[in-house]
Write a protein that holds these residues in place. Sequence first.
Motif, PDB file in Angstrom:
ATOM      1  N   ARG A  50       0.831  -1.207   0.000  1.00  0.00           N
ATOM      2  CA  ARG A  50       0.000   0.000   0.000  1.00  0.00           C
ATOM      3  C   ARG A  50       0.867   1.258   0.000  1.00  0.00           C
ATOM      4  NH1 ARG A  50      -3.203   1.536  -1.710  1.00  0.00           N
ATOM      5  NH2 ARG A  50      -4.373   2.748  -0.190  1.00  0.00           N
ATOM      6  N   TRP A  97      -4.454  -0.091  -6.140  1.00  0.00           N
ATOM      7  CA  TRP A  97      -5.426  -0.546  -5.143  1.00  0.00           C
ATOM      8  C   TRP A  97      -6.851  -0.210  -5.559  1.00  0.00           C
ATOM      9  CZ3 TRP A  97      -5.590  -3.700  -1.147  1.00  0.00           C
ATOM     10  CH2 TRP A  97      -6.486  -3.498  -0.095  1.00  0.00           C
ATOM     11  N   LEU A  98      -7.036   0.989  -6.087  1.00  0.00           N
ATOM     12  CA  LEU A  98      -8.361   1.448  -6.494  1.00  0.00           C
ATOM     13  C   LEU A  98      -8.627   1.169  -7.979  1.00  0.00           C
ATOM     14  CD1 LEU A  98      -8.232   4.864  -4.623  1.00  0.00           C
ATOM     15  CD2 LEU A  98      -9.423   2.782  -3.898  1.00  0.00           C
ATOM     16  N   TRP A 119      -8.325  -3.898  -6.313  1.00  0.00           N
ATOM     17  CA  TRP A 119      -7.731  -4.703  -5.239  1.00  0.00           C
ATOM     18  C   TRP A 119      -8.393  -4.428  -3.893  1.00  0.00           C
ATOM     19  CZ3 TRP A 119      -4.976  -8.857  -6.227  1.00  0.00           C
ATOM     20  CH2 TRP A 119      -4.402  -8.975  -7.496  1.00  0.00           C
ATOM     21  N   ALA A 120      -8.862  -3.212  -3.677  1.00  0.00           N
ATOM     22  CA  ALA A 120      -9.534  -2.896  -2.413  1.00  0.00           C
ATOM     23  C   ALA A 120     -10.731  -3.821  -2.218  1.00  0.00           C
ATOM     24  CB  ALA A 120      -9.963  -1.433  -2.389  1.00  0.00           C
ATOM     25  N   GLY A 121     -11.515  -4.018  -3.262  1.00  0.00           N
ATOM     26  CA  GLY A 121     -12.669  -4.902  -3.187  1.00  0.00           C
ATOM     27  C   GLY A 121     -12.284  -6.359  -3.003  1.00  0.00           C
ATOM     28  N   ASP A 135     -11.298   2.213   5.381  1.00  0.00           N
ATOM     29  CA  ASP A 135     -11.471   3.121   4.262  1.00  0.00           C
ATOM     30  C   ASP A 135     -10.512   2.689   3.145  1.00  0.00           C
ATOM     31  OD1 ASP A 135     -10.519   5.794   2.826  1.00  0.00           O
ATOM     32  OD2 ASP A 135     -12.531   6.134   3.641  1.00  0.00           O
ATOM     33  N   ASP A 136     -10.926   2.847   1.903  1.00  0.00           N
ATOM     34  CA  ASP A 136     -10.102   2.427   0.767  1.00  0.00           C
ATOM     35  C   ASP A 136      -8.785   3.185   0.654  1.00  0.00           C
ATOM     36  OD1 ASP A 136     -11.888   0.485   0.035  1.00  0.00           O
ATOM     37  OD2 ASP A 136     -12.744   1.615  -1.644  1.00  0.00           O
ATOM     38  N   THR A 137      -8.659   4.306   1.350  1.00  0.00           N
ATOM     39  CA  THR A 137      -7.404   5.062   1.308  1.00  0.00           C
ATOM     40  C   THR A 137      -6.411   4.604   2.375  1.00  0.00           C
ATOM     41  OG1 THR A 137      -8.270   6.779   2.773  1.00  0.00           O
ATOM     42  CG2 THR A 137      -8.572   7.104   0.381  1.00  0.00           C
ATOM     43  N   TYR A 165      -1.482  -8.549  -5.727  1.00  0.00           N
ATOM     44  CA  TYR A 165      -1.509  -7.100  -5.535  1.00  0.00           C
ATOM     45  C   TYR A 165      -0.098  -6.525  -5.633  1.00  0.00           C
ATOM     46  CZ  TYR A 165      -2.106  -2.544  -3.241  1.00  0.00           C
ATOM     47  OH  TYR A 165      -2.072  -1.207  -2.929  1.00  0.00           O
TER      48      TYR A 165
END
Length: 168
Positions: free
Chosen positions: A50, A66-67, A71-73, A80-82, A106
């Motif tokens: 990350r 990531w977004l 990959w966040a999902g 939080d996705d951040t 990832y």
Amino acid sequence: MNTADVLEEEFGRIQEAVHEVVEGLPAGDLGDRLDSGANSIAWLVWHLTRVQDGHVAEAAGLEQVWLAQGWAGRFGLPFDDTETGYGQSARQTAQVQAGAELLTGYYDAVHEQTVGFVRGLDDAALDRVVDEAWSPPVTLGVRLASVIADDLQHAGQAAFVRGALERR
């Protein structure tokens, strides 16, 4: 060797370390901690990835893998996705549970974006200021050196945890 070659070599070493530390371990072992306050291999690898993703994407003017690549999902973390893991509590770090394929997938996607960016750099590019919030302002060269150092340190910590778990 030129600037881009050195950077690609260093990021390649991080990729090798990530693969070595997670491959062959079941998800349960990757999420195991040496004690209730320690970081797991899964958290260490997720966090180092990350950090690399965030810093390199920002410096390159790209969207985080990531977004952008979902990959966040796939990780489905309750953050939080951040979130990058910086300053997380022991309870939060314990929530990072992931298998080897997810972690290396990832990391490899981030590595691909990172290497694509650094391949085009020359010495002059490293002097570009990328963060004025610090005194002195942070240049691209300093930011990349910081990411490499941080990632290698966390990969080493993950390797230590793996060795300790294997001796149990």
